[in-house]
Design a protein around this motif. Structure first.
Motif, PDB file in Angstrom:
ATOM      1  N   TYR A 431      59.043  71.905   2.740  1.00  0.00           N
ATOM      2  CA  TYR A 431      57.826  72.445   3.752  1.00  0.00           C
ATOM      3  C   TYR A 431      57.596  73.804   3.677  1.00  0.00           C
ATOM      4  CZ  TYR A 431      55.056  72.873   7.802  1.00  0.00           C
ATOM      5  OH  TYR A 431      53.932  73.113   8.615  1.00  0.00           O
ATOM      6  N   ASN A 432      58.726  74.653   3.731  1.00  0.00           N
ATOM      7  CA  ASN A 432      58.480  76.128   3.737  1.00  0.00           C
ATOM      8  C   ASN A 432      57.548  76.717   2.615  1.00  0.00           C
ATOM      9  OD1 ASN A 432      59.683  76.535   6.243  1.00  0.00           O
ATOM     10  ND2 ASN A 432      61.811  76.945   5.457  1.00  0.00           N
ATOM     11  N   ASN A 433      57.972  75.996   1.412  1.00  0.00           N
ATOM     12  CA  ASN A 433      57.395  76.518   0.270  1.00  0.00           C
ATOM     13  C   ASN A 433      55.988  75.835   0.040  1.00  0.00           C
ATOM     14  OD1 ASN A 433      59.617  77.965  -0.225  1.00  0.00           O
ATOM     15  ND2 ASN A 433      60.654  76.455  -1.853  1.00  0.00           N
ATOM     16  N   GLY A 434      55.383  75.003   1.029  1.00  0.00           N
ATOM     17  CA  GLY A 434      54.239  74.267   0.642  1.00  0.00           C
ATOM     18  C   GLY A 434      54.269  73.199  -0.391  1.00  0.00           C
ATOM     19  N   GLU A 435      55.505  72.720  -0.466  1.00  0.00           N
ATOM     20  CA  GLU A 435      55.725  71.609  -1.697  1.00  0.00           C
ATOM     21  C   GLU A 435      55.870  70.249  -1.085  1.00  0.00           C
ATOM     22  OE1 GLU A 435      58.952  73.260  -3.511  1.00  0.00           O
ATOM     23  OE2 GLU A 435      57.904  74.931  -4.447  1.00  0.00           O
ATOM     24  N   MET A 436      55.564  70.019   0.258  1.00  0.00           N
ATOM     25  CA  MET A 436      55.837  68.702   0.700  1.00  0.00           C
ATOM     26  C   MET A 436      54.625  68.017   0.696  1.00  0.00           C
ATOM     27  SD  MET A 436      57.479  67.812   4.423  1.00  0.00           S
ATOM     28  CE  MET A 436      58.950  67.991   4.006  1.00  0.00           C
ATOM     29  N   ALA A 437      54.773  66.461   0.320  1.00  0.00           N
ATOM     30  CA  ALA A 437      53.513  65.938   0.171  1.00  0.00           C
ATOM     31  C   ALA A 437      53.774  64.652   1.061  1.00  0.00           C
ATOM     32  CB  ALA A 437      53.319  65.340  -1.306  1.00  0.00           C
ATOM     33  N   ASP A 438      52.620  63.975   1.229  1.00  0.00           N
ATOM     34  CA  ASP A 438      52.459  62.847   2.313  1.00  0.00           C
ATOM     35  C   ASP A 438      52.430  61.602   1.405  1.00  0.00           C
ATOM     36  OD1 ASP A 438      52.663  63.965   4.610  1.00  0.00           O
ATOM     37  OD2 ASP A 438      50.806  64.701   4.613  1.00  0.00           O
ATOM     38  N   TYR A 439      52.726  60.424   1.960  1.00  0.00           N
ATOM     39  CA  TYR A 439      52.670  59.226   1.084  1.00  0.00           C
ATOM     40  C   TYR A 439      52.490  58.098   2.150  1.00  0.00           C
ATOM     41  CZ  TYR A 439      52.979  55.447  -2.098  1.00  0.00           C
ATOM     42  OH  TYR A 439      52.650  54.098  -3.022  1.00  0.00           O
ATOM     43  N   ILE A 440      51.263  57.406   1.700  1.00  0.00           N
ATOM     44  CA  ILE A 440      51.043  56.201   2.497  1.00  0.00           C
ATOM     45  C   ILE A 440      51.075  55.077   1.739  1.00  0.00           C
ATOM     46  CG2 ILE A 440      49.393  54.843   4.137  1.00  0.00           C
ATOM     47  CD1 ILE A 440      48.427  57.480   4.950  1.00  0.00           C
ATOM     48  N   PRO A 441      51.884  53.988   1.705  1.00  0.00           N
ATOM     49  CA  PRO A 441      51.874  52.897   0.853  1.00  0.00           C
ATOM     50  C   PRO A 441      50.769  51.871   0.778  1.00  0.00           C
ATOM     51  CG  PRO A 441      53.366  52.452   2.686  1.00  0.00           C
ATOM     52  CD  PRO A 441      52.961  53.897   3.013  1.00  0.00           C
ATOM     53  N   THR A 442      50.190  51.574  -0.285  1.00  0.00           N
ATOM     54  CA  THR A 442      49.011  50.892  -0.366  1.00  0.00           C
ATOM     55  C   THR A 442      49.391  49.582   0.162  1.00  0.00           C
ATOM     56  OG1 THR A 442      49.528  49.995  -2.471  1.00  0.00           O
ATOM     57  CG2 THR A 442      48.128  52.018  -2.366  1.00  0.00           C
ATOM     58  N   ASP A 443      48.082  48.565   0.458  1.00  0.00           N
ATOM     59  CA  ASP A 443      48.258  47.107   1.149  1.00  0.00           C
ATOM     60  C   ASP A 443      49.027  46.487   0.040  1.00  0.00           C
ATOM     61  OD1 ASP A 443      47.121  47.613   3.269  1.00  0.00           O
ATOM     62  OD2 ASP A 443      45.078  47.277   2.752  1.00  0.00           O
ATOM     63  N   ALA A 444      48.663  46.711  -1.352  1.00  0.00           N
ATOM     64  CA  ALA A 444      49.300  45.941  -2.443  1.00  0.00           C
ATOM     65  C   ALA A 444      50.729  46.342  -2.589  1.00  0.00           C
ATOM     66  CB  ALA A 444      48.708  46.423  -3.709  1.00  0.00           C
ATOM     67  N   GLU A 445      51.102  47.546  -2.254  1.00  0.00           N
ATOM     68  CA  GLU A 445      52.605  47.497  -2.256  1.00  0.00           C
ATOM     69  C   GLU A 445      53.106  47.023  -1.101  1.00  0.00           C
ATOM     70  OE1 GLU A 445      53.365  52.210  -3.942  1.00  0.00           O
ATOM     71  OE2 GLU A 445      51.909  51.909  -2.484  1.00  0.00           O
ATOM     72  N   LEU A 446      52.731  47.065   0.166  1.00  0.00           N
ATOM     73  CA  LEU A 446      53.266  46.286   1.077  1.00  0.00           C
ATOM     74  C   LEU A 446      53.494  44.884   0.926  1.00  0.00           C
ATOM     75  CD1 LEU A 446      52.041  48.191   4.349  1.00  0.00           C
ATOM     76  CD2 LEU A 446      54.167  48.588   3.186  1.00  0.00           C
ATOM     77  N   GLN A 447      52.149  44.197   0.233  1.00  0.00           N
ATOM     78  CA  GLN A 447      52.097  42.757  -0.093  1.00  0.00           C
ATOM     79  C   GLN A 447      53.303  42.549  -0.947  1.00  0.00           C
ATOM     80  OE1 GLN A 447      49.889  40.497   1.600  1.00  0.00           O
ATOM     81  NE2 GLN A 447      51.355  39.165   0.427  1.00  0.00           N
ATOM     82  N   ALA A 448      53.905  43.240  -1.603  1.00  0.00           N
ATOM     83  CA  ALA A 448      55.024  43.132  -2.633  1.00  0.00           C
ATOM     84  C   ALA A 448      56.174  42.531  -1.887  1.00  0.00           C
ATOM     85  CB  ALA A 448      55.009  44.041  -3.821  1.00  0.00           C
ATOM     86  N   GLY A 449      56.263  43.429  -0.765  1.00  0.00           N
ATOM     87  CA  GLY A 449      57.519  43.368   0.163  1.00  0.00           C
ATOM     88  C   GLY A 449      57.191  41.949   1.049  1.00  0.00           C
ATOM     89  N   PHE A 450      56.058  41.787   1.392  1.00  0.00           N
ATOM     90  CA  PHE A 450      55.900  40.348   2.160  1.00  0.00           C
ATOM     91  C   PHE A 450      56.227  39.263   1.282  1.00  0.00           C
ATOM     92  CE2 PHE A 450      52.575  43.394   4.613  1.00  0.00           C
ATOM     93  CZ  PHE A 450      53.536  43.856   5.401  1.00  0.00           C
ATOM     94  N   ASP A 451      55.911  39.276   0.118  1.00  0.00           N
ATOM     95  CA  ASP A 451      56.020  38.202  -0.841  1.00  0.00           C
ATOM     96  C   ASP A 451      57.618  37.696  -0.834  1.00  0.00           C
ATOM     97  OD1 ASP A 451      53.465  38.166  -1.296  1.00  0.00           O
ATOM     98  OD2 ASP A 451      53.335  39.282  -3.267  1.00  0.00           O
ATOM     99  N   GLY A 452      58.432  38.723  -0.637  1.00  0.00           N
ATOM    100  CA  GLY A 452      59.933  38.525  -0.426  1.00  0.00           C
ATOM    101  C   GLY A 452      60.341  37.921   0.781  1.00  0.00           C
TER     102      GLY A 452
END
Lengths: 457, 457
Positions: A431-452
């Motif tokens: 974070y101090n180096n400005g190298e931190m990124a955000d990530y929000i999973p897509t609906d498709a990625e979540l769907q893979a989890g729900f399929d299990g």
């Protein structure tokens, strides 16, 4: 509000510390759904849970009617070593924000385990000891729980075997060394030491592990060894019960100064802190005595409450554990590699899931750069460098305080500061180096989890 | 002893916190010798010290007659954020040792800086701010002082420039990131950013630096820049003055329960903690009101009190600072590379040096494997993972408690637990792996240091 001057920190006397844990399930109209046997899909019985957990903890897990459960004297004595934890009035943060809101936080990081996890670790270790067991096994991810359990076991002379998610084991060598200093054995998971570990390694060679895998290994290690039981630092009803000490102390301290919180905020991974903090307040709400606005804060990268399904699911990757009905992203879900800190479990405590489903609390997601921004701001004015997990709650507390600034409302905000960030400096460095990124999973990625998700009638 | 039950932790009320610092010099018959101008060997005047330190701090440095110096309200308000610090009764350690001794420790690690250093950091930053300065410069070795100063400067909006001994900068990246999180700039020392740094690098290319080098650089950085002053975390009279808050709180807490310590133990590097802890008790001894047995504990690898010379010496490697009369190993002395943690300065506070020379306290050395053994034992029963520095005091407290076990004496022991060891896990890892070694400098090695002492008539 009373005219009494509120000190920076409100400490209770030892005599004001709670003598009972509060079991919020006793006052829930809709009880959390029972754990199910993964084979038969029938509710797990005492006898079925006995090989996994200590007897007394099984009783606590299944008891949804007793409101107050006495804290054994030995545990109360241990609590006295680091409790009562301070309830802090964030005067400096308020001034920095120029908000009319009154902000309080319950600080659980002032013990060497560095987090609230010790509250349940000592309880679980105590019951294991009392039952004459040799040791306990567990998993740890970010390391807070493993640290706390190691400390508790050292104190009671119990053997402690920790399965640590491999990526954490390698990236957090200092966490590992704290546990070893307390005498625990620490194994990177998945490992060759269990059947389920070997199976996972065979299928996914080179995997860096997950909490779900480590749970499977720890459960196998406990059930295949004489005199051992498995213990868990979150999600379970018993854990929320032990953690109620946070909320009980907070409530006593606030009552002492006639303070009534309008908003109560906690970060939420498996729910141990949030559940503990809100329990006694939620009890009042359930009994119709008082209203509060509860906010669960979760990472946008692991959004079980806000984007998950309320369904029965496996608690572990190896599918050896009972099924729990909870808000879940599916037992195969692993948050993006760029996710820092804890709060990475795929499911949420069944108690909190039920309360949320009943509309008794709000849930909100935050992204991690915004979380670290809040963490840095908080550290600079309040003098505590917070854990990334805790900083989720700080983020929303600041957001709510800024709303008050706009509206002029003098709301009282309470949030849980669960721990310190000493072992998370790699994330802070990013974070101090400005190298931190955000990530929000897509609906498709979540769907893979729900399929299990398992099909449960 | 009173019949009152002693709680695990004695917290004072905010109203019981000290309103004045205690200046032990006021009650010393033999005052500590004055700082000398390194060129003329005449006592440093207010005007000569003014370019280096803030005006108010120069006054405090030179004042050896005023016993009580008021703590400004702003500093008292900051103190309230993390003080009073708890005085803990080590019930669990006593039980583990099966000793009749009663052991207490004053725990200064419960703030994010992780140590007692914050007590003086906030005072020095406050006076700099009050004087309208832009910023301060300093050096840090193990990192406790730099961390504390960064936090204090962040709070007051002061620029903070830290010269960090290069070997620590590289081996303790997390310490560095804590300071950066608090907004400080951190430069590995020796560096190319100062004349003295360039000179040292020319003479010793590839050097990994020392505290003495970093002090020279920080002083140059302050005196060559408009609106900056230099600040120091130990050794100086002003630092001991600020740190007296430790002893004052400890004494108030003990008085409250009618506890009189027989033995008071502190680790000693430059003397900030030891001096602060013992000051008010030493005052009583100097005034003939009460007797105490004081023990300064230093590393066998850096034995300034026990094996050093009581002489005028340079405070820094670059020889730009005033001369101080102190127990010293010579300004060129650098402890063996295998020495872990702080307590590595070549000299000792002039106040403590004088008190020691007058026979008012004992000094003892301990070897580091014995120190880490005590640290681990303490962590396992008391639930606090101590800093290596603090563990020197733990070692001797345990030794003294074990003597009581032999003799049956019920002595009351008080020691200073200056901080936590979260950033010292590399050293703990070495100890856990059985790879830690001890080192005692030979007489010949020490002689080399003494040969560099300046000749002062």
């Amino acid at each position: 509000m009373s005219a009494k001057e509120i000190p920076y920190k409100i400490y209770l006397e030892e005599s004001e510390m709670p003598k009972d844990w509060y079991n919020v399930r006793a006052h829930m109209k809709n009880k959390p759904a029972p754990l199910l046997n993964p084979g038969t899909h029938k509710p797990m019985t005492f006898e079925e849970l006995q090989p996994v957990f200590c007897d007394e903890l099984v009783k606590q897990e299944l008891d949804d009617t007793t409101a107050y459960i006495p804290i054994p004297e030995e545990i109360r004595n241990f609590y006295k070593m680091y409790r009562p934890s301070p309830l802090v009035r964030a005067y400096c943060l308020e001034e920095k924000l120029q908000t009319p809101a009154k902000i309080y936080y319950k600080f659980e990081g002032n013990n060497t385990s560095g987090s609230h996890k010790l509250n349940s670790a000592i309880a679980q270790a105590y019951y294991a000891r009392k039952q004459g067991l040799k040791g306990v096994t567990t998993e740890t991810g970010a390391g807070q729980w493993g640290t706390a359990l190691s400390m508790a076991c050292a104190y009671l002379g119990l053997d402690c075997r920790v399965y640590m998610v491999k990526v954490s084991y390698e990236q957090k060598p200092f966490r590992r060394e704290v546990m070893r200093t307390y005498g625990a054995s620490v194994t990177p998971s998945p490992s060759e030491t269990t059947q389920v570990g070997r199976k996972i390694l065979e299928r996914h060679p080179g995997t860096t592990g997950s909490l779900g895998c480590a749970i499977s290994e720890a459960v196998e290690a406990a059930t295949s060894r004489e005199g051992y039981r498995y213990v868990l630092g979150s999600v379970l009803n018993q854990v929320l019960l032990h953690q109620s000490v946070i909320g009980l102390e907070a409530k006593t301290a606030m009552d002492k100064y006639d303070i009534k919180p309008d908003i109560i905020i906690g970060c939420a991974g498996g729910g141990s802190n949030l559940g503990g903090l809100i329990s006694p307040f939620m009890g009042e709400k359930l009994r119709g005595e008082q209203d509060y606005h509860f906010i669960a804060v979760e990472p946008a990268s692991c959004p079980s409450l806000t984007r998950g399904r309320f369904a029965y699911d496996f608690c572990d990757t190896g599918m050896v554990c009972p099924l729990a009905k909870m808000y879940t992203l599916g037992s195969g879900f692993i948050p993006s590699a760029n996710h820092a800190g804890g709060l990475r479990y795929h499911g949420m405590s069944p108690v909190l899931s039920q309360l949320y489903d009943d509309g008794l609390m709000e849930a909100r997601t935050v992204e991690q750069t915004a979380v670290f921004e809040a963490a840095q701001q908080f550290a600079r004015v309040e003098g505590i460098l917070p854990a990334p997990e805790s900083s989720h709650a700080i983020r929303v507390a600041i957001d709510e305080a800024m709303k008050c600034k706009e509206t002029g409302e003098e709301k009282t905000i309470l949030f849980g500061l669960t721990g310190t960030g000493y072992f998370d400096m790699v994330a802070y460095e990013k974070y101090n180096n400005g190298e931190m990124a955000d990530y929000i999973p897509t609906d498709a990625e979540l769907q893979a989890g729900f399929d299990g998700l398992p099909v449960v009638e």
